[in-house]
Design an enzyme around this catalytic site. Structure first.
Site, PDB file in Angstrom:
ATOM      1  N   GLY A  18       0.800  -1.219   0.000  1.00  0.00           N
ATOM      2  CA  GLY A  18       0.000   0.000   0.000  1.00  0.00           C
ATOM      3  C   GLY A  18       0.830   1.264   0.000  1.00  0.00           C
ATOM      4  N   ASP A  61       5.335  12.837  10.183  1.00  0.00           N
ATOM      5  CA  ASP A  61       4.990  13.618  11.376  1.00  0.00           C
ATOM      6  C   ASP A  61       5.116  15.109  11.095  1.00  0.00           C
ATOM      7  OD1 ASP A  61       4.722  11.186  12.773  1.00  0.00           O
ATOM      8  OD2 ASP A  61       6.863  11.168  13.243  1.00  0.00           O
ATOM      9  N   ARG A  79       2.211  16.123   8.780  1.00  0.00           N
ATOM     10  CA  ARG A  79       0.966  16.249   9.556  1.00  0.00           C
ATOM     11  C   ARG A  79       0.969  17.517  10.392  1.00  0.00           C
ATOM     12  NH1 ARG A  79       0.927   9.893  11.175  1.00  0.00           N
ATOM     13  NH2 ARG A  79      -0.564   9.163   9.594  1.00  0.00           N
ATOM     14  N   HIS A 124       8.915   8.160  16.417  1.00  0.00           N
ATOM     15  CA  HIS A 124       7.893   8.070  15.367  1.00  0.00           C
ATOM     16  C   HIS A 124       6.723   7.205  15.825  1.00  0.00           C
ATOM     17  CE1 HIS A 124       6.180   8.263  11.403  1.00  0.00           C
ATOM     18  NE2 HIS A 124       6.314   6.970  11.173  1.00  0.00           N
ATOM     19  N   GLY A 154       4.270   1.006  -0.842  1.00  0.00           N
ATOM     20  CA  GLY A 154       5.288   0.757  -1.860  1.00  0.00           C
ATOM     21  C   GLY A 154       4.903   1.190  -3.260  1.00  0.00           C
TER      22      GLY A 154
END
Length: 336
Positions: free
Chosen positions: A12, A151, A154, A180, A14
């Site tokens: 998904g 991160d 986001r 993470h 890759g």
């Protein structure tokens, strides 16, 4: 002339990651490795009219090492995705063995490649790569990265939304340090450029909600997909972006400062980070200056306020056991 390899290319993350690397004009050769469907993905991508030639490889006939031979950069999203109710520690039990196997193949086929690890849980899997490389006699901490770019992405997105300017999310740069996963993720909101309005920073409820959303944004995606997967498209974009930064620094002479989860012994400045965080974490996501050899400099965390200092202590306390788990991991003996 850059050869890039994606390990876990049919998954998904890759597939869109491989697409984005195919579109990178600096990549002239792209090798895709996975346990299934790598040839199909490679054939599909090979029809796109960009410079990179594309080949797919499966495990048969030492396919991993054939894919990796001569690689300049390896990006690794391989492993199982996180499912509802599944912690990153649960993921470790499955993904650590996959990571150790891939690390050994890299050590055999392209020991000087830049290695960008996406496979979760990053806090533990990156040390697995380090220990495998160390045992193989080819560990260079300057060239091993845990990809924490999602991160940062986001943080920019969520901050812009809270401010009421979602269309300007790309303008906000918020350093994110630590690790993470969950509370190990520390967005430095006080260092945002441009600055976050004080009305938000000084409102504890709003600020706590913003920090929580950045820390646990992955859970939001898992829940929204209702058991059908985790963050794939956003992670692919973040992974491809980080890989492009490494490529630009190493091969195009474009130095830049990014955040990445690294071994603090990689460059001068690591010991200073240990003093700043008040702990002895060997691995930490920090401000890193990328150069031709990978990690060129490790930059200080800098000034943070009391709330961020408290979050930093929580992050360090939670990171320690995760790092130890990765360093202590022993891959199962191969079947006879």
């Amino acid at each position: 002339m850059v050869k890039a390899v994606v390990c876990g290319a049919a998954g998904g993350i890759g597939q869109p990651l491989s697409l984005l690397l195919k579109l990178n004009p600096s990549v002239t050769e792209l090798s895709l490795y996975d346990v299934v469907n790598a040839h199909g993905v490679a054939t599909d991508l090979s029809h796109i009219n960009t410079p990179a030639t594309v080949k797919g490889f499966l495990p048969a006939d030492n396919g991993a090492e054939k894919a990796l031979a001569g690689a300049d950069i390896v990006v690794i999203p391989a492993g199982v995705p996180r499912k509802p109710g599944m912690t990153r520690d649960d993921l470790f039990k499955v993904n650590a063995g996959i990571c150790a196997t891939l690390a050994q193949a890299i050590a055999n086929a392209c020991p000087k490649a830049f290695v960008c690890v996406i496979s979760n849980p990053v806090n533990s899997t990156v040390p697995v790569f380090a220990e495998t490389f160390r045992k193989a006699g080819c560990y260079d901490p300057k060239r091993l990265f845990g990809v924490t770019t999602l991160d940062v992405v986001r943080a920019s997105t969520f901050v812009a939304e809270v401010i009421g300017k979602p269309q300007e999310s790309s303008k906000y740069a918020i350093p994110v340090v630590g690790g993470h996963s969950g509370k190990t993720i520390l967005p430095l909101l006080t260092q945002s450029d441009p600055q976050i309005p004080s009305a938000i920073l000084n409102d504890k409820e709003k600020r706590d909600a913003l920090v929580y959303r950045i820390q646990f944004g992955g859970d939001e995606v898992v829940k929204a997909k209702d058991g059908a997967g985790s963050a794939t498209l956003s992670m692919a974009q973040a992974g491809a972006q980080f890989a492009s930064w490494v490529i630009d620094a190493a091969f195009n002479g474009k130095q830049r400062v990014v955040q990445s989860y690294i071994d603090l012994s990689a460059a001068e400045g690591g010991e200073g980070i240990k003093k700043e965080i008040g702990g002895d974490c060997q691995w930490f996501s920090v401000n890193v200056e990328l150069g031709r050899d990978g990690v060129q400099n490790i930059l200080p965390i800098g000034n943070i306020d009391e709330q961020e200092q408290a979050l930093l202590k929580e992050a360090v306390a939670e990171l320690g056991p995760s790092i130890k788990k990765g360093l202590d991991f022993q891959p199962p003996a191969p079947k006879q």
